[in-house]
Design a protein around this motif. Structure first.
Motif, PDB file in Angstrom:
ATOM      1  N   MET A  74     -42.409  45.195 -17.058  1.00  0.00           N
ATOM      2  CA  MET A  74     -40.991  45.106 -16.718  1.00  0.00           C
ATOM      3  C   MET A  74     -40.797  45.136 -15.205  1.00  0.00           C
ATOM      4  O   MET A  74     -40.001  44.357 -14.674  1.00  0.00           O
ATOM      5  CB  MET A  74     -40.198  46.244 -17.360  1.00  0.00           C
ATOM      6  CG  MET A  74     -38.715  46.107 -17.110  1.00  0.00           C
ATOM      7  SD  MET A  74     -37.807  47.641 -17.357  1.00  0.00           S
ATOM      8  CE  MET A  74     -38.396  48.637 -15.999  1.00  0.00           C
ATOM      9  N   ALA A  77     -41.441  41.868 -13.658  1.00  0.00           N
ATOM     10  CA  ALA A  77     -40.328  40.943 -13.951  1.00  0.00           C
ATOM     11  C   ALA A  77     -39.120  41.286 -13.072  1.00  0.00           C
ATOM     12  O   ALA A  77     -38.424  40.393 -12.582  1.00  0.00           O
ATOM     13  CB  ALA A  77     -39.957  41.007 -15.428  1.00  0.00           C
ATOM     14  N   PHE A  78     -38.898  42.590 -12.848  1.00  0.00           N
ATOM     15  CA  PHE A  78     -37.855  43.050 -11.914  1.00  0.00           C
ATOM     16  C   PHE A  78     -38.096  42.465 -10.523  1.00  0.00           C
ATOM     17  O   PHE A  78     -37.159  42.016  -9.861  1.00  0.00           O
ATOM     18  CB  PHE A  78     -37.890  44.580 -11.810  1.00  0.00           C
ATOM     19  CG  PHE A  78     -36.894  45.280 -12.699  1.00  0.00           C
ATOM     20  CD1 PHE A  78     -36.490  44.728 -13.894  1.00  0.00           C
ATOM     21  CD2 PHE A  78     -36.367  46.510 -12.322  1.00  0.00           C
ATOM     22  CE1 PHE A  78     -35.577  45.376 -14.717  1.00  0.00           C
ATOM     23  CE2 PHE A  78     -35.446  47.170 -13.134  1.00  0.00           C
ATOM     24  CZ  PHE A  78     -35.054  46.608 -14.334  1.00  0.00           C
ATOM     25  N   THR A  81     -37.057  38.888 -10.296  1.00  0.00           N
ATOM     26  CA  THR A  81     -35.597  38.807 -10.232  1.00  0.00           C
ATOM     27  C   THR A  81     -35.099  39.209  -8.842  1.00  0.00           C
ATOM     28  O   THR A  81     -34.207  38.571  -8.289  1.00  0.00           O
ATOM     29  CB  THR A  81     -34.965  39.711 -11.307  1.00  0.00           C
ATOM     30  OG1 THR A  81     -35.478  39.323 -12.576  1.00  0.00           O
ATOM     31  CG2 THR A  81     -33.457  39.584 -11.327  1.00  0.00           C
ATOM     32  N   HIS A 188     -48.286  39.523 -17.163  1.00  0.00           N
ATOM     33  CA  HIS A 188     -47.730  39.620 -18.515  1.00  0.00           C
ATOM     34  C   HIS A 188     -48.788  39.288 -19.566  1.00  0.00           C
ATOM     35  O   HIS A 188     -48.787  39.861 -20.648  1.00  0.00           O
ATOM     36  CB  HIS A 188     -46.539  38.678 -18.672  1.00  0.00           C
ATOM     37  CG  HIS A 188     -45.381  39.049 -17.801  1.00  0.00           C
ATOM     38  ND1 HIS A 188     -44.853  40.315 -17.780  1.00  0.00           N
ATOM     39  CD2 HIS A 188     -44.661  38.332 -16.924  1.00  0.00           C
ATOM     40  CE1 HIS A 188     -43.862  40.345 -16.917  1.00  0.00           C
ATOM     41  NE2 HIS A 188     -43.726  39.160 -16.376  1.00  0.00           N
TER      42      HIS A 188
ATOM     43  N   THR B   9     -33.268  36.168 -14.670  1.00  0.00           N
ATOM     44  CA  THR B   9     -33.097  37.135 -15.747  1.00  0.00           C
ATOM     45  C   THR B   9     -32.571  38.432 -15.148  1.00  0.00           C
ATOM     46  O   THR B   9     -33.171  38.974 -14.227  1.00  0.00           O
ATOM     47  CB  THR B   9     -34.436  37.394 -16.456  1.00  0.00           C
ATOM     48  OG1 THR B   9     -35.097  36.140 -16.646  1.00  0.00           O
ATOM     49  CG2 THR B   9     -34.225  38.061 -17.802  1.00  0.00           C
ATOM     50  N   GLU B  10     -31.447  38.885 -15.662  1.00  0.00           N
ATOM     51  CA  GLU B  10     -30.813  40.086 -15.105  1.00  0.00           C
ATOM     52  C   GLU B  10     -31.662  41.340 -15.359  1.00  0.00           C
ATOM     53  O   GLU B  10     -32.382  41.415 -16.351  1.00  0.00           O
ATOM     54  CB  GLU B  10     -29.425  40.274 -15.728  1.00  0.00           C
ATOM     55  CG  GLU B  10     -28.395  39.279 -15.237  1.00  0.00           C
ATOM     56  CD  GLU B  10     -28.161  39.360 -13.733  1.00  0.00           C
ATOM     57  OE1 GLU B  10     -28.290  40.466 -13.161  1.00  0.00           O
ATOM     58  OE2 GLU B  10     -27.866  38.323 -13.122  1.00  0.00           O
ATOM     59  N   TYR B  11     -31.506  42.336 -14.474  1.00  0.00           N
ATOM     60  CA  TYR B  11     -32.276  43.586 -14.599  1.00  0.00           C
ATOM     61  C   TYR B  11     -32.021  44.266 -15.941  1.00  0.00           C
ATOM     62  O   TYR B  11     -32.936  44.756 -16.587  1.00  0.00           O
ATOM     63  CB  TYR B  11     -31.908  44.565 -13.486  1.00  0.00           C
ATOM     64  CG  TYR B  11     -32.186  44.066 -12.096  1.00  0.00           C
ATOM     65  CD1 TYR B  11     -33.475  43.736 -11.700  1.00  0.00           C
ATOM     66  CD2 TYR B  11     -31.152  43.937 -11.170  1.00  0.00           C
ATOM     67  CE1 TYR B  11     -33.734  43.281 -10.421  1.00  0.00           C
ATOM     68  CE2 TYR B  11     -31.406  43.473  -9.888  1.00  0.00           C
ATOM     69  CZ  TYR B  11     -32.683  43.144  -9.513  1.00  0.00           C
ATOM     70  OH  TYR B  11     -32.936  42.689  -8.257  1.00  0.00           O
ATOM     71  N   LEU B  14     -33.908  42.823 -18.846  1.00  0.00           N
ATOM     72  CA  LEU B  14     -35.328  43.212 -18.804  1.00  0.00           C
ATOM     73  C   LEU B  14     -35.500  44.657 -19.261  1.00  0.00           C
ATOM     74  O   LEU B  14     -36.418  44.982 -20.014  1.00  0.00           O
ATOM     75  CB  LEU B  14     -35.875  43.034 -17.380  1.00  0.00           C
ATOM     76  CG  LEU B  14     -35.885  41.600 -16.847  1.00  0.00           C
ATOM     77  CD1 LEU B  14     -36.241  41.589 -15.368  1.00  0.00           C
ATOM     78  CD2 LEU B  14     -36.873  40.737 -17.623  1.00  0.00           C
ATOM     79  N   ALA B  15     -34.581  45.526 -18.808  1.00  0.00           N
ATOM     80  CA  ALA B  15     -34.667  46.942 -19.186  1.00  0.00           C
ATOM     81  C   ALA B  15     -34.479  47.105 -20.691  1.00  0.00           C
ATOM     82  O   ALA B  15     -35.180  47.895 -21.336  1.00  0.00           O
ATOM     83  CB  ALA B  15     -33.622  47.746 -18.425  1.00  0.00           C
ATOM     84  N   LEU B  18     -37.608  46.210 -22.458  1.00  0.00           N
ATOM     85  CA  LEU B  18     -38.603  47.287 -22.361  1.00  0.00           C
ATOM     86  C   LEU B  18     -38.320  48.369 -23.397  1.00  0.00           C
ATOM     87  O   LEU B  18     -39.237  48.844 -24.077  1.00  0.00           O
ATOM     88  CB  LEU B  18     -38.609  47.898 -20.959  1.00  0.00           C
ATOM     89  CG  LEU B  18     -39.581  49.068 -20.797  1.00  0.00           C
ATOM     90  CD1 LEU B  18     -41.018  48.589 -20.840  1.00  0.00           C
ATOM     91  CD2 LEU B  18     -39.332  49.846 -19.522  1.00  0.00           C
ATOM     92  N   PHE B  59     -39.949  38.369 -20.558  1.00  0.00           N
ATOM     93  CA  PHE B  59     -40.713  38.694 -19.352  1.00  0.00           C
ATOM     94  C   PHE B  59     -41.354  37.443 -18.758  1.00  0.00           C
ATOM     95  O   PHE B  59     -41.394  37.264 -17.552  1.00  0.00           O
ATOM     96  CB  PHE B  59     -41.794  39.730 -19.676  1.00  0.00           C
ATOM     97  CG  PHE B  59     -41.255  41.132 -19.866  1.00  0.00           C
ATOM     98  CD1 PHE B  59     -39.917  41.425 -19.648  1.00  0.00           C
ATOM     99  CD2 PHE B  59     -42.095  42.163 -20.256  1.00  0.00           C
ATOM    100  CE1 PHE B  59     -39.424  42.699 -19.813  1.00  0.00           C
ATOM    101  CE2 PHE B  59     -41.611  43.453 -20.430  1.00  0.00           C
ATOM    102  CZ  PHE B  59     -40.281  43.713 -20.211  1.00  0.00           C
TER     103      PHE B  59
END
Lengths: 205, 94
Positions: A74, A77-78, A81, A188, B9-11, B14-15, B18, B59
């Motif tokens: 994650m 991926a953050f 972004t 990933h 992709t917004e945070y 993604l959260a 997870l 992801f």
């Protein structure tokens, strides 16, 4: 507007770069897929041995490693972004956390393997030769599959370190980040393989 | 625009993914602690399949990639399933 318009069009095809990365990922998926196939056939042949051997593994260490990898997936991926949103500072921090999680995974693996080595359980050891065939196969596959996976973690870390410095010196930015995307894809993939490795080796008994 | 139409992709998406992945992990652990025999393996693999679907789509951004790429990736999984089936047929009829 100057009459000498020396605007240089950069030759770049992000789609193609990503496609290339995916083609490489396909080969990796089939490499591990083949190993999973070997595992399932031998599991069918020696169900009792595989069951007993899997009890030797620590589920707690497996769970910690699973959480570390999912979390790191994650955070990377953050980071992608964040770069897209021109927030390079956050991206650097996220790559840092990803690398830290990778390190947690490797340290855990070190202790897990080290514990087995202390008991004389490692590929080619005298103890391994004495084991029943099913146990021998299980531990050979365990060491090979987790070892190959750990190797991928190390390669992924090297890639992400390169990404880190590229973000830092500005060669990866919000308009040009395909290298980072490909690095993240690789990371990933490592997570994806672990999603199958963890239940098959640690849990199913 | 350099990356024409590339999706961000917004945070919080993604959260959320997870959280679902973590939940699935604990689901797998609790399911496998019951000894249901062959069913355990099936359930564990189904959950793992669902988890990998989430990782691939969100992801790895496949949900927002070109149709070509999505078809290619599905083909690899189809290929793998075919290989598994052929091997198992071979193994059971020997």
């Amino acid at each position: 507007m100057s009459e000498h318009n020396t605007h240089i069009e950069e030759h770049r095809d992000d789609e193609a770069s990503k496609l290339g990365m995916w083609l490489f990922i396909f080969t990796e998926l089939l490499l591990f897929g083949g190993l999973f196939l070997v595992y399932s056939i031998f599991r069918l042949q020696y169900p009792a041995n595989f069951h007993e051997s899997s009890l030797e593994l620590s589920v707690t260490i497996g769970v910690i490693n699973t959480i570390a990898l999912l979390f790191s997936s994650m955070t990377i991926a953050f980071a992608v972004t964040a770069v897209q949103k021109k927030n390079n500072k956050l991206a650097l921090r996220m790559i840092g956390i990803t690398l830290l999680m990778a390190l947690v995974f490797l340290v855990n693996k070190y202790f897990e393997w080290g514990h087995k080595f202390e008991h004389g359980l490692y590929p080619g050891s005298d103890l391994m030769q004495l084991l029943e065939r099913g146990h021998h196969l299980y531990f050979s596959l365990y060491f090979f599959m987790t070892g190959l996976h750990a190797l991928h973690i190390i390669v992924g870390m090297i890639l992400l370190i390169i990404v880190y410095f590229k973000v830092k010196n500005g060669s990866i930015h919000h308009e040009k980040y395909v290298f980072m995307e490909n690095g993240a894809l690789y990371w990933h993939l490592v997570d994806l393989i672990w999603i199958f490795l963890f239940p098959l080796l640690y849990l199913i008994s | 625009m350099a990356n024409n139409g590339s999706h961000i992709t917004e945070y919080r998406v993604l959260a959320k993914i997870l959280l679902i992945l973590m939940f699935c992990t604990f689901l797998t652990i609790s399911v496998t602690s019951f000894h249901l025999g062959a069913l355990t393996v099936t359930v564990a693999l189904l959950i793992a399949g669902f988890k990998s679907f989430l990782v691939l789509s969100y992801f790895m951004h496949l949900k927002y990639e070109s149709l070509l790429l999505r078809i290619l990736v599905s083909m690899v999984f189809v290929l793998f399933i075919v290989i598994v089936l052929i091997t198992f047929i071979d193994y059971s009829f020997r």
